[in-house]
Design a protein around this motif. Structure first.
Motif, short mmCIF file in Angstrom:
data_model
loop_
_atom_site.label_atom_id
_atom_site.label_comp_id
_atom_site.label_asym_id
_atom_site.label_seq_id
_atom_site.Cartn_x
_atom_site.Cartn_y
_atom_site.Cartn_z
N VAL A 1 11.15 11.80 -2.20
CA VAL A 1 10.61 10.49 -2.52
C VAL A 1 9.84 10.63 -3.83
N GLU A 2 9.66 9.51 -4.50
CA GLU A 2 8.93 9.48 -5.76
C GLU A 2 7.57 8.84 -5.54
N ILE A 3 6.54 9.44 -6.15
CA ILE A 3 5.20 8.85 -6.13
C ILE A 3 4.66 8.85 -7.56
N PRO A 4 3.75 7.93 -7.89
CA PRO A 4 3.19 7.89 -9.24
C PRO A 4 2.07 8.91 -9.41
N ASP A 5 1.80 9.28 -10.66
CA ASP A 5 0.72 10.23 -10.96
C ASP A 5 -0.61 9.84 -10.35
N ARG A 6 -0.87 8.54 -10.26
CA ARG A 6 -2.18 8.10 -9.76
C ARG A 6 -2.42 8.52 -8.31
N MET A 7 -1.39 8.97 -7.61
CA MET A 7 -1.55 9.41 -6.22
C MET A 7 -2.04 10.86 -6.12
N LEU A 8 -1.97 11.63 -7.19
CA LEU A 8 -2.34 13.05 -7.14
C LEU A 8 -3.79 13.27 -6.72
N GLN A 9 -4.66 12.32 -7.02
CA GLN A 9 -6.07 12.44 -6.64
C GLN A 9 -6.25 12.65 -5.13
N GLY B 1 6.92 7.38 0.03
CA GLY B 1 7.10 6.90 -1.33
C GLY B 1 8.41 6.15 -1.47
N TRP B 2 8.81 5.98 -2.71
CA TRP B 2 10.03 5.25 -3.01
C TRP B 2 11.22 6.19 -2.88
N GLY C 1 0.80 -1.22 0.00
CA GLY C 1 0.00 0.00 0.00
C GLY C 1 0.83 1.26 0.00
N SER C 2 2.05 1.17 -0.45
CA SER C 2 2.91 2.35 -0.52
C SER C 2 3.05 2.74 -1.98
N PRO C 3 3.04 3.98 -2.31
CA PRO C 3 3.10 5.21 -1.54
C PRO C 3 1.80 5.51 -0.78
N THR C 4 1.94 6.44 0.16
CA THR C 4 0.82 6.86 1.00
C THR C 4 0.88 8.37 1.16
#
Length: 71
Positions: free
Chosen positions: A53-61, A32-33, A16-19
């Motif tokens: 840290v890096e997070i994917p675009d899908r987390m912006l929501q 994140g990573w 369940g990461s990123p958070t």
């Protein structure tokens, strides 16, 4: 600082990461990573006491959802 869980990456199992968390100080905490690539880090000017840290675009929501806490 008090953290409120806003969202975990729905596509990252089983961890369940990123958070994304919202704080009671009007800021965000992102799990994140770890960015370790030296070429990437060389493009940034990260002062002592900070990291990235890096997070994917899908987390912006989740940022928009977390803003609702301030209203």
């Amino acid at each position: 600082m008090h953290l409120t869980l806003i969202g975990k990456d729905p596509d990252s199992n089983p961890t369940g990461s990123p958070t994304i968390y919202r704080t009671d100080r009007g800021s965000w905490v992102v799990q994140g990573w770890v960015v370790t690539d030296q070429d990437t880090l060389a493009q940034m000017h990260i002062p002592a006491g900070e990291t990235c840290v890096e997070i994917p675009d899908r987390m912006l929501q989740f940022f928009e959802e977390g803003r609702d806490l301030d209203r």
